[in-house]
Scaffold this motif. Structure first.
Motif, PDB file in Angstrom:
ATOM      1  N   LEU A 133       0.886  -1.598  -0.458  1.00 44.42           N
ATOM      2  CA  LEU A 133      -0.267  -0.251  -0.399  1.00 44.42           C
ATOM      3  C   LEU A 133       0.791   1.087  -0.034  1.00 44.42           C
ATOM      4  CD1 LEU A 133      -2.928   1.476   0.440  1.00 44.42           C
ATOM      5  CD2 LEU A 133      -2.754   0.676   2.894  1.00 44.42           C
ATOM      6  N   ARG A 134       0.305   2.243  -0.673  1.00 45.17           N
ATOM      7  CA  ARG A 134       1.005   3.290  -1.060  1.00 45.17           C
ATOM      8  C   ARG A 134       2.516   3.608  -0.487  1.00 45.17           C
ATOM      9  NH1 ARG A 134      -3.571   4.765   1.602  1.00 45.17           N
ATOM     10  NH2 ARG A 134      -2.470   4.102   3.894  1.00 45.17           N
ATOM     11  N   THR A 135       3.957   2.762  -1.823  1.00 41.08           N
ATOM     12  CA  THR A 135       4.648   2.408  -2.516  1.00 41.08           C
ATOM     13  C   THR A 135       5.148   3.557  -3.195  1.00 41.08           C
ATOM     14  OG1 THR A 135       4.168   0.268  -1.926  1.00 41.08           O
ATOM     15  CG2 THR A 135       6.554   0.756  -3.206  1.00 41.08           C
ATOM     16  N   SER A 136       6.382   3.961  -3.032  1.00 46.60           N
ATOM     17  CA  SER A 136       7.187   4.849  -4.377  1.00 46.60           C
ATOM     18  C   SER A 136       8.060   4.774  -4.776  1.00 46.60           C
ATOM     19  CB  SER A 136       7.188   6.087  -3.060  1.00 46.60           C
ATOM     20  OG  SER A 136       7.268   7.721  -4.312  1.00 46.60           O
ATOM     21  N   ILE A 137       7.916   4.717  -5.786  1.00 45.06           N
ATOM     22  CA  ILE A 137       9.434   4.744  -6.642  1.00 45.06           C
ATOM     23  C   ILE A 137      10.154   5.321  -7.034  1.00 45.06           C
ATOM     24  CG2 ILE A 137      10.494   3.234  -8.582  1.00 45.06           C
ATOM     25  CD1 ILE A 137       8.303   1.213  -7.668  1.00 45.06           C
ATOM     26  N   ASP A 138      10.813   6.163  -7.128  1.00 46.93           N
ATOM     27  CA  ASP A 138      11.174   7.828  -7.319  1.00 46.93           C
ATOM     28  C   ASP A 138      12.771   7.705  -7.203  1.00 46.93           C
ATOM     29  OD1 ASP A 138      11.184  10.471  -7.920  1.00 46.93           O
ATOM     30  OD2 ASP A 138      10.974  11.227  -5.779  1.00 46.93           O
ATOM     31  N   ASN A 139      13.145   8.661  -8.856  1.00 47.88           N
ATOM     32  CA  ASN A 139      14.064   8.822  -9.756  1.00 47.88           C
ATOM     33  C   ASN A 139      15.311   7.544  -9.265  1.00 47.88           C
ATOM     34  OD1 ASN A 139      16.146  10.562 -10.844  1.00 47.88           O
ATOM     35  ND2 ASN A 139      17.120  10.699  -8.603  1.00 47.88           N
ATOM     36  N   CYS A 140      14.052   6.185 -10.234  1.00 45.95           N
ATOM     37  CA  CYS A 140      15.431   4.995 -10.126  1.00 45.95           C
ATOM     38  C   CYS A 140      15.595   4.968 -12.045  1.00 45.95           C
ATOM     39  CB  CYS A 140      14.177   4.035 -10.225  1.00 45.95           C
ATOM     40  SG  CYS A 140      13.889   4.235  -7.934  1.00 45.95           S
ATOM     41  N   TYR A 141      16.464   3.801 -11.840  1.00 43.70           N
ATOM     42  CA  TYR A 141      17.022   4.110 -13.808  1.00 43.70           C
ATOM     43  C   TYR A 141      17.826   2.051 -13.296  1.00 43.70           C
ATOM     44  CZ  TYR A 141      20.635   4.652 -17.463  1.00 43.70           C
ATOM     45  OH  TYR A 141      20.970   4.811 -18.835  1.00 43.70           O
ATOM     46  N   ILE A 142      16.027   2.052 -14.228  1.00 44.49           N
ATOM     47  CA  ILE A 142      16.863   0.702 -13.884  1.00 44.49           C
ATOM     48  C   ILE A 142      16.864  -0.384 -15.059  1.00 44.49           C
ATOM     49  CG2 ILE A 142      14.743  -1.862 -13.162  1.00 44.49           C
ATOM     50  CD1 ILE A 142      13.373   0.040 -11.511  1.00 44.49           C
ATOM     51  N   VAL A 143      17.634  -1.060 -15.647  1.00 44.73           N
ATOM     52  CA  VAL A 143      18.441  -1.768 -16.564  1.00 44.73           C
ATOM     53  C   VAL A 143      18.838  -3.001 -16.817  1.00 44.73           C
ATOM     54  CG1 VAL A 143      19.488   0.820 -17.420  1.00 44.73           C
ATOM     55  CG2 VAL A 143      21.130  -0.765 -16.307  1.00 44.73           C
ATOM     56  N   HIS A 144      18.900  -3.362 -17.669  1.00 40.96           N
ATOM     57  CA  HIS A 144      19.521  -4.993 -17.629  1.00 40.96           C
ATOM     58  C   HIS A 144      18.805  -6.141 -17.278  1.00 40.96           C
ATOM     59  CE1 HIS A 144      23.614  -2.799 -18.616  1.00 40.96           C
ATOM     60  NE2 HIS A 144      22.636  -3.424 -19.922  1.00 40.96           N
ATOM     61  N   PHE A 145      17.284  -5.446 -17.186  1.00 39.59           N
ATOM     62  CA  PHE A 145      16.099  -6.574 -17.039  1.00 39.59           C
ATOM     63  C   PHE A 145      15.525  -8.182 -17.828  1.00 39.59           C
ATOM     64  CE2 PHE A 145      13.888  -3.048 -17.601  1.00 39.59           C
ATOM     65  CZ  PHE A 145      13.302  -3.113 -18.842  1.00 39.59           C
ATOM     66  N   THR A 146      15.109  -8.898 -17.745  1.00 38.89           N
ATOM     67  CA  THR A 146      14.617 -10.015 -18.532  1.00 38.89           C
ATOM     68  C   THR A 146      12.917 -10.331 -18.517  1.00 38.89           C
ATOM     69  OG1 THR A 146      15.893 -11.857 -16.950  1.00 38.89           O
ATOM     70  CG2 THR A 146      16.845 -10.907 -19.279  1.00 38.89           C
ATOM     71  N   THR A 147      13.252  -9.690 -17.380  1.00 41.28           N
ATOM     72  CA  THR A 147      10.795 -10.539 -17.073  1.00 41.28           C
ATOM     73  C   THR A 147      10.724  -9.058 -16.734  1.00 41.28           C
ATOM     74  OG1 THR A 147      12.081 -10.623 -14.712  1.00 41.28           O
ATOM     75  CG2 THR A 147      11.348 -12.222 -15.635  1.00 41.28           C
ATOM     76  N   ASN A 148      10.511  -8.371 -15.747  1.00 35.84           N
ATOM     77  CA  ASN A 148      10.121  -7.410 -15.504  1.00 35.84           C
ATOM     78  C   ASN A 148      10.927  -5.897 -15.199  1.00 35.84           C
ATOM     79  OD1 ASN A 148       6.636  -7.699 -16.223  1.00 35.84           O
ATOM     80  ND2 ASN A 148       7.648  -9.124 -14.377  1.00 35.84           N
ATOM     81  N   GLY A 149      11.196  -4.966 -14.888  1.00 43.25           N
ATOM     82  CA  GLY A 149      11.843  -3.857 -14.495  1.00 43.25           C
ATOM     83  C   GLY A 149      11.126  -3.884 -13.206  1.00 43.25           C
ATOM     84  N   ILE A 150      10.136  -3.180 -14.012  1.00 45.38           N
ATOM     85  CA  ILE A 150       9.279  -2.919 -11.894  1.00 45.38           C
ATOM     86  C   ILE A 150       7.805  -3.875 -12.528  1.00 45.38           C
ATOM     87  CG2 ILE A 150       7.789  -1.396 -11.119  1.00 45.38           C
ATOM     88  CD1 ILE A 150       9.923   0.839 -11.463  1.00 45.38           C
ATOM     89  N   LEU A 151       7.733  -4.734 -11.503  1.00 47.22           N
ATOM     90  CA  LEU A 151       6.427  -5.426 -11.013  1.00 47.22           C
ATOM     91  C   LEU A 151       5.418  -4.992 -10.225  1.00 47.22           C
ATOM     92  CD1 LEU A 151       4.222  -7.807 -11.823  1.00 47.22           C
ATOM     93  CD2 LEU A 151       5.579  -9.662 -10.259  1.00 47.22           C
ATOM     94  N   VAL A 152       3.982  -4.366 -10.723  1.00 45.12           N
ATOM     95  CA  VAL A 152       3.716  -4.816  -9.033  1.00 45.12           C
ATOM     96  C   VAL A 152       2.712  -5.381  -9.393  1.00 45.12           C
ATOM     97  CG1 VAL A 152       2.034  -2.908  -8.203  1.00 45.12           C
ATOM     98  CG2 VAL A 152       3.680  -1.484  -9.930  1.00 45.12           C
ATOM     99  N   GLN A 153       2.043  -5.803  -8.033  1.00 41.14           N
ATOM    100  CA  GLN A 153       0.658  -7.003  -8.098  1.00 41.14           C
ATOM    101  C   GLN A 153      -0.068  -6.732  -6.899  1.00 41.14           C
ATOM    102  OE1 GLN A 153       2.338 -10.958  -8.564  1.00 41.14           O
ATOM    103  NE2 GLN A 153       0.583 -12.053  -7.923  1.00 41.14           N
ATOM    104  N   SER A 154      -1.004  -6.696  -7.420  1.00 41.53           N
ATOM    105  CA  SER A 154      -2.449  -6.319  -6.020  1.00 41.53           C
ATOM    106  C   SER A 154      -2.401  -4.968  -4.998  1.00 41.53           C
ATOM    107  CB  SER A 154      -2.194  -8.036  -5.354  1.00 41.53           C
ATOM    108  OG  SER A 154      -2.943  -8.676  -5.862  1.00 41.53           O
TER     109      SER A 154
END
Length: 506
Positions: free
Chosen positions: A229-250
């Protein structure tokens, strides 16, 4: 007497302060008489003395860290700082050594500090405690997880995390989930675990991940936020993923903003673009927001299978539509309820399955990028595609297209596609205007080149302007196949103006 006592107290305080200065600085040799080794030794003592006041690694120093001799001579300093520095636990900021255990130990200590009551019921308020990566580059060999669920108001910030060559390919560098390990810890065996266990239906609340670079090393994903609940992802640089860079579930209300994601680090025109894979952001929950985010390489930029999400200021140039890529994919047939506004689809388009209450407005589509409405059960209801700009290369590509490979759209209501600015592409709409002039008693206006849905004109307005002196009777004779026929009882010279609308509900 009181005045004398006050003056005496001030005098003694100044004398003590002078003594302290002499104690620290008094052993310095005179200018021109010091030796380099003695000078540097004194400077190290001074630095140690200063560090004992200004460095706040945690509430207490880690047992593995021995204080310097100069710091040991000072009286103990009780710090109220809630910033935990991972290097104080042995993490290697050069990225040469595995820092997994050290960072996990720092996380464990941080979340076991004093709490400030609770947030939502069952979520313990950690009071804003922070885990600082201190601008370092850390190699980790397994996901970083919190030791238990039921925690909130915690921040991780300020550094780089990089997956090792043996990092699990189905893992995430930062994993906010109730893994089987953390469940066992909560259910199991210590009083601390019992204290941290949660009665809330959410795992975590108000976790902030900020100012991070996450390099998945082509071994899994970047961040997983599961049922939080109420998660904050701010000013991130995400690379070289093969599945998901960011996964938000439920969960509820994860906000992703001011961030950059790409499987490969590129700025467009990459020779390997047709081989990009993975998904930059997957939203499998409700009420989330993606704001001012750039997605520069992935097979799918954003995959959405939850309701009431909003995307604004998103720039997708992840993988060109011509190479099989998709900028934004809405995969929630019959229950979309998402908004995409003020965004930039750059050679990548939008696909929406059975869209219901979908708004796409004030966006810019470049490079023949277009929108696809994909029929799953043949439903399109409450769709606004308005006030967008489309730019292409005069290849005859339509700005909005229907994918009816699974069957035709049958339940079509309130689909408004209008007021779009088009250059170098073919306009498609559900509202159209046309005219025809000539002499006779029948006038036909064909809207097939503009109207999106075949044979679906639900509302017609027309006017007839005759140039002859005779006044004919006229009527709307036929509406079929997206053609409108107006007929008069006399042969006259006239102009007919027609407006049609497919968006009017039955």
């Amino acid at each position: 007497m009181a005045r004398k006592a006050l003056l005496w107290s001030i005098f003694m305080g100044l004398a003590s302060f002078s003594f302290l200065l002499i104690h620290v600085y008094g052993e310095q040799p005179q200018v021109g008489q010091f030796s380099g080794g003695h000078y540097h030794d004194q400077m190290r003592k001074l630095q140690g003395f200063k560090a004992s006041f200004v460095r706040h690694d945690s509430i207490a120093l880690s047992p593995s860290i021995s204080p310097s001799p100069s710091a040991a001579q000072q009286p103990p300093v009780v710090s109220s700082s809630r910033v935990y520095h991972v290097t104080s636990y042995g993490a290697d900021p050069t990225g040469k050594m595995d820092s997994t255990e050290a960072i996990l130990k720092a996380i464990s200590d941080a979340v076991q500090g004093p709490s400030e009551g609770s947030l939502i019921e069952g979520i313990q308020n950690l009071g804003g405690v922070q885990l600082s990566l201190e601008g370092g580059n850390y190699l980790i060999s397994r996901p970083l997880r919190l030791p238990a669920t039921g925690l909130g108001n915690f921040m991780i910030h300020g550094g780089t995390l990089r997956a090792s060559d043996d990092f699990p390919t189905d893992g995430y560098l930062i994993d906010l989930s109730s893994s089987s390990n953390s469940k066992n810890e909560v259910n199991g065996k210590s009083s601390m675990d019992a204290q941290l266990s949660s009665s809330s239906s959410y795992n975590y609340e108000y976790i902030t991940l900020k100012d991070l670079m996450l390099d998945s090393n082509y071994r899994g994903g970047g961040i997983a936020v599961i049922n939080s609940l109420r998660t904050s992802i701010d000013n991130c640089y995400i690379v070289h993923f093969t599945t998901n860079g960011i996964l938000v579930q439920s969960g509820h209300e994860t906000y992703i903003r001011n961030s950059f994601l790409g499987q490969h680090i590129t700025a467009g025109g990459d020779q390997g673009e047709r081989n990009f894979s993975g998904t930059a952001i997957t939203l499998m929950g409700n009420d989330n927001a993606v704001t001012d985010v750039v997605i520069f390489s992935a097979a799918i930029g954003i995959m959405i299978s939850g309701q009431a999400n909003i995307l604004t200021g998103v720039h997708c140039y992840n993988k060109a539509t011509g190479f099989g890529g998709t900028g934004i994919y809405l995969k929630l047939p019959g229950l979309t309820q998402n908004r995409i506004v003020n965004s930039y689809l750059d050679y990548t388009g939008i696909v929406a399955e059975d869209p219901v209450q979908l708004d796409i407005s004030n966006c810019f589509f470049l490079g023949d990028a277009y929108i696809v409405l994909k029929s799953i059960n043949g439903v399109a209801n409450g769709v606004n595609i308005v006030d967008n700009m489309f730019g292409g290369s005069d290849k005859g590509i339509e700005i909005v297209q229907l994918d009816q490979s699974n069957g035709p759209f049958k339940d079509i209501k309130q689909v408004v596609i209008d007021r779009n600015n088009v250059k170098g592409m073919n306009l498609k709409a559900t509202v159209a205007r046309g005219s025809v002039s000539g002499e006779g008693n029948s006038w036909v206006v064909d809207f097939n080149n503009v109207l999106l849905f075949p044979n679906l004109i639900r509302h017609v307005q027309y006017s007839l302007s005759a140039t002859s002196s005779e006044f004919p009777n006229h009527a709307l004779r036929n509406v079929s196949g997206n053609r409108v026929q107006i007929q008069t009882n006399l042969n006259v010279s006239a102009s007919v103006f027609v407006t049609v609308d497919q968006s009017v509900a039955n």
